[in-house]
Design a protein around this motif. Sequence first.
Motif, PDB file in Angstrom:
ATOM      1  N   TRP A  32       0.822  -1.205   0.000  1.00 33.74           N
ATOM      2  CA  TRP A  32       0.000   0.000   0.000  1.00 33.74           C
ATOM      3  C   TRP A  32       0.863   1.265   0.000  1.00 33.74           C
ATOM      4  CZ3 TRP A  32      -4.039   2.727  -0.916  1.00 33.74           C
ATOM      5  CH2 TRP A  32      -4.275   3.906  -0.225  1.00 33.74           C
ATOM      6  N   SER A  33       1.894   1.291   0.807  1.00 32.14           N
ATOM      7  CA  SER A  33       2.735   2.465   0.903  1.00 32.14           C
ATOM      8  C   SER A  33       3.685   2.611  -0.283  1.00 32.14           C
ATOM      9  CB  SER A  33       3.576   2.404   2.177  1.00 32.14           C
ATOM     10  OG  SER A  33       4.539   1.373   2.079  1.00 32.14           O
ATOM     11  N   GLY A  34       3.884   1.534  -0.997  1.00 31.12           N
ATOM     12  CA  GLY A  34       4.858   1.547  -2.092  1.00 31.12           C
ATOM     13  C   GLY A  34       6.264   1.248  -1.616  1.00 31.12           C
ATOM     14  N   GLY A  35       6.429   1.046  -0.324  1.00 26.32           N
ATOM     15  CA  GLY A  35       7.753   0.828   0.218  1.00 26.32           C
ATOM     16  C   GLY A  35       8.300  -0.567   0.029  1.00 26.32           C
ATOM     17  N   THR A  36       7.418  -1.510  -0.275  1.00 25.50           N
ATOM     18  CA  THR A  36       7.843  -2.897  -0.507  1.00 25.50           C
ATOM     19  C   THR A  36       7.392  -3.328  -1.889  1.00 25.50           C
ATOM     20  OG1 THR A  36       7.640  -3.408   1.844  1.00 25.50           O
ATOM     21  CG2 THR A  36       7.734  -5.263   0.317  1.00 25.50           C
ATOM     22  N   THR A  37       8.312  -3.874  -2.641  1.00 24.60           N
ATOM     23  CA  THR A  37       7.994  -4.385  -3.976  1.00 24.60           C
ATOM     24  C   THR A  37       8.636  -5.750  -4.170  1.00 24.60           C
ATOM     25  OG1 THR A  37       9.915  -3.255  -4.941  1.00 24.60           O
ATOM     26  CG2 THR A  37       7.798  -2.099  -5.029  1.00 24.60           C
ATOM     27  N   TYR A  38       8.017  -6.579  -4.992  1.00 27.98           N
ATOM     28  CA  TYR A  38       8.551  -7.885  -5.346  1.00 27.98           C
ATOM     29  C   TYR A  38       8.466  -8.055  -6.860  1.00 27.98           C
ATOM     30  CZ  TYR A  38       8.441  -9.560  -0.499  1.00 27.98           C
ATOM     31  OH  TYR A  38       8.658  -9.728   0.841  1.00 27.98           O
ATOM     32  N   TYR A  39       9.409  -8.801  -7.388  1.00 26.40           N
ATOM     33  CA  TYR A  39       9.429  -9.086  -8.814  1.00 26.40           C
ATOM     34  C   TYR A  39       9.734 -10.555  -9.045  1.00 26.40           C
ATOM     35  CZ  TYR A  39       9.845  -4.013  -9.246  1.00 26.40           C
ATOM     36  OH  TYR A  39       9.642  -2.663  -9.153  1.00 26.40           O
ATOM     37  N   SER A  40       9.179 -11.089 -10.105  1.00 23.79           N
ATOM     38  CA  SER A  40       9.584 -12.426 -10.505  1.00 23.79           C
ATOM     39  C   SER A  40      10.994 -12.348 -11.069  1.00 23.79           C
ATOM     40  CB  SER A  40       8.621 -12.984 -11.545  1.00 23.79           C
ATOM     41  OG  SER A  40       8.747 -12.272 -12.770  1.00 23.79           O
ATOM     42  N   GLU A  41      11.688 -13.454 -11.036  1.00 23.69           N
ATOM     43  CA  GLU A  41      13.056 -13.470 -11.537  1.00 23.69           C
ATOM     44  C   GLU A  41      13.106 -13.144 -13.027  1.00 23.69           C
ATOM     45  OE1 GLU A  41      14.875 -13.659  -8.119  1.00 23.69           O
ATOM     46  OE2 GLU A  41      15.992 -13.751 -10.015  1.00 23.69           O
ATOM     47  N   SER A  42      12.063 -13.486 -13.732  1.00 23.12           N
ATOM     48  CA  SER A  42      12.062 -13.282 -15.183  1.00 23.12           C
ATOM     49  C   SER A  42      11.984 -11.810 -15.582  1.00 23.12           C
ATOM     50  CB  SER A  42      10.923 -14.056 -15.827  1.00 23.12           C
ATOM     51  OG  SER A  42       9.674 -13.606 -15.329  1.00 23.12           O
ATOM     52  N   VAL A  43      11.528 -10.939 -14.677  1.00 26.69           N
ATOM     53  CA  VAL A  43      11.380  -9.522 -15.034  1.00 26.69           C
ATOM     54  C   VAL A  43      12.254  -8.613 -14.180  1.00 26.69           C
ATOM     55  CG1 VAL A  43       9.013  -9.981 -15.740  1.00 26.69           C
ATOM     56  CG2 VAL A  43       9.447  -8.982 -13.490  1.00 26.69           C
ATOM     57  N   LYS A  44      12.882  -9.170 -13.158  1.00 25.80           N
ATOM     58  CA  LYS A  44      13.688  -8.350 -12.248  1.00 25.80           C
ATOM     59  C   LYS A  44      14.774  -7.614 -13.024  1.00 25.80           C
ATOM     60  CE  LYS A  44      14.215 -10.199  -8.279  1.00 25.80           C
ATOM     61  NZ  LYS A  44      14.663 -11.090  -7.179  1.00 25.80           N
ATOM     62  N   GLY A  45      14.897  -6.334 -12.750  1.00 22.98           N
ATOM     63  CA  GLY A  45      15.878  -5.508 -13.436  1.00 22.98           C
ATOM     64  C   GLY A  45      15.376  -4.880 -14.723  1.00 22.98           C
ATOM     65  N   ARG A  46      14.242  -5.346 -15.210  1.00 23.91           N
ATOM     66  CA  ARG A  46      13.673  -4.803 -16.454  1.00 23.91           C
ATOM     67  C   ARG A  46      12.343  -4.088 -16.209  1.00 23.91           C
ATOM     68  NH1 ARG A  46      12.019  -8.127 -20.336  1.00 23.91           N
ATOM     69  NH2 ARG A  46      11.564  -9.879 -18.943  1.00 23.91           N
ATOM     70  N   PHE A  47      11.566  -4.580 -15.271  1.00 21.44           N
ATOM     71  CA  PHE A  47      10.256  -4.006 -14.969  1.00 21.44           C
ATOM     72  C   PHE A  47      10.314  -3.262 -13.639  1.00 21.44           C
ATOM     73  CE2 PHE A  47       7.405  -7.303 -17.367  1.00 21.44           C
ATOM     74  CZ  PHE A  47       8.170  -7.118 -18.513  1.00 21.44           C
ATOM     75  N   THR A  48       9.499  -2.210 -13.546  1.00 21.85           N
ATOM     76  CA  THR A  48       9.394  -1.454 -12.302  1.00 21.85           C
ATOM     77  C   THR A  48       7.928  -1.193 -11.991  1.00 21.85           C
ATOM     78  OG1 THR A  48      11.508  -0.347 -12.720  1.00 21.85           O
ATOM     79  CG2 THR A  48      10.053   0.639 -11.078  1.00 21.85           C
ATOM     80  N   ILE A  49       7.512  -1.591 -10.796  1.00 17.73           N
ATOM     81  CA  ILE A  49       6.147  -1.337 -10.357  1.00 17.73           C
ATOM     82  C   ILE A  49       6.141  -0.087  -9.487  1.00 17.73           C
ATOM     83  CG2 ILE A  49       6.318  -2.787  -8.283  1.00 17.73           C
ATOM     84  CD1 ILE A  49       3.411  -3.675  -8.823  1.00 17.73           C
ATOM     85  N   SER A  50       5.081   0.695  -9.611  1.00 18.41           N
ATOM     86  CA  SER A  50       4.941   1.899  -8.793  1.00 18.41           C
ATOM     87  C   SER A  50       3.455   2.186  -8.616  1.00 18.41           C
ATOM     88  CB  SER A  50       5.652   3.082  -9.445  1.00 18.41           C
ATOM     89  OG  SER A  50       5.086   3.390 -10.703  1.00 18.41           O
ATOM     90  N   ARG A  51       3.163   3.107  -7.721  1.00 18.33           N
ATOM     91  CA  ARG A  51       1.762   3.455  -7.511  1.00 18.33           C
ATOM     92  C   ARG A  51       1.645   4.920  -7.109  1.00 18.33           C
ATOM     93  NH1 ARG A  51      -0.531  -0.495  -3.294  1.00 18.33           N
ATOM     94  NH2 ARG A  51      -2.394   0.793  -3.558  1.00 18.33           N
TER      95      ARG A  51
END
Length: 121
Positions: free
Chosen positions: A53-72
């Motif tokens: 909710w705060s945006g302070g914690t994010t997780y990525y799958s290994e297949s997209v890590k370093g290429r995709f960025t989630i934000s809100r």
Amino acid sequence: QVQLVESGGGLVQAGGSLRLSCAVSGRTNSRYAMAWFRQTPGKEREFVSAISWSGGTTYYSESVKGRFTISRDNGKNAVYLQMNSLKPEDTAVYYCAATIAAMIAAEYDYWGPGTQVTVSS
């Protein structure tokens, strides 16, 4: 109830970028964690990324890590997925998901209809 609508999908060449958006409406006064999933025909839905909710914690799958960025942007009731260095294997229908919880969850209760992303080689 929470309603989700994705946008921003389309056709892009390999190496290109797209930015997906997810508009949230309904029970927006609650704290909710968000995630992106994707699915290709004949395969199970795959987790891509999640954000608290705060945006302070994010997780990525290994297949997209370093290429995709989630934000809100909670002020705009929106979640985004910036996708860079796209590969043909990123081709899928991308779904936005939400759950009424401040922290990232294993399961999500609300889903958007999806947006198609196609990456050509």
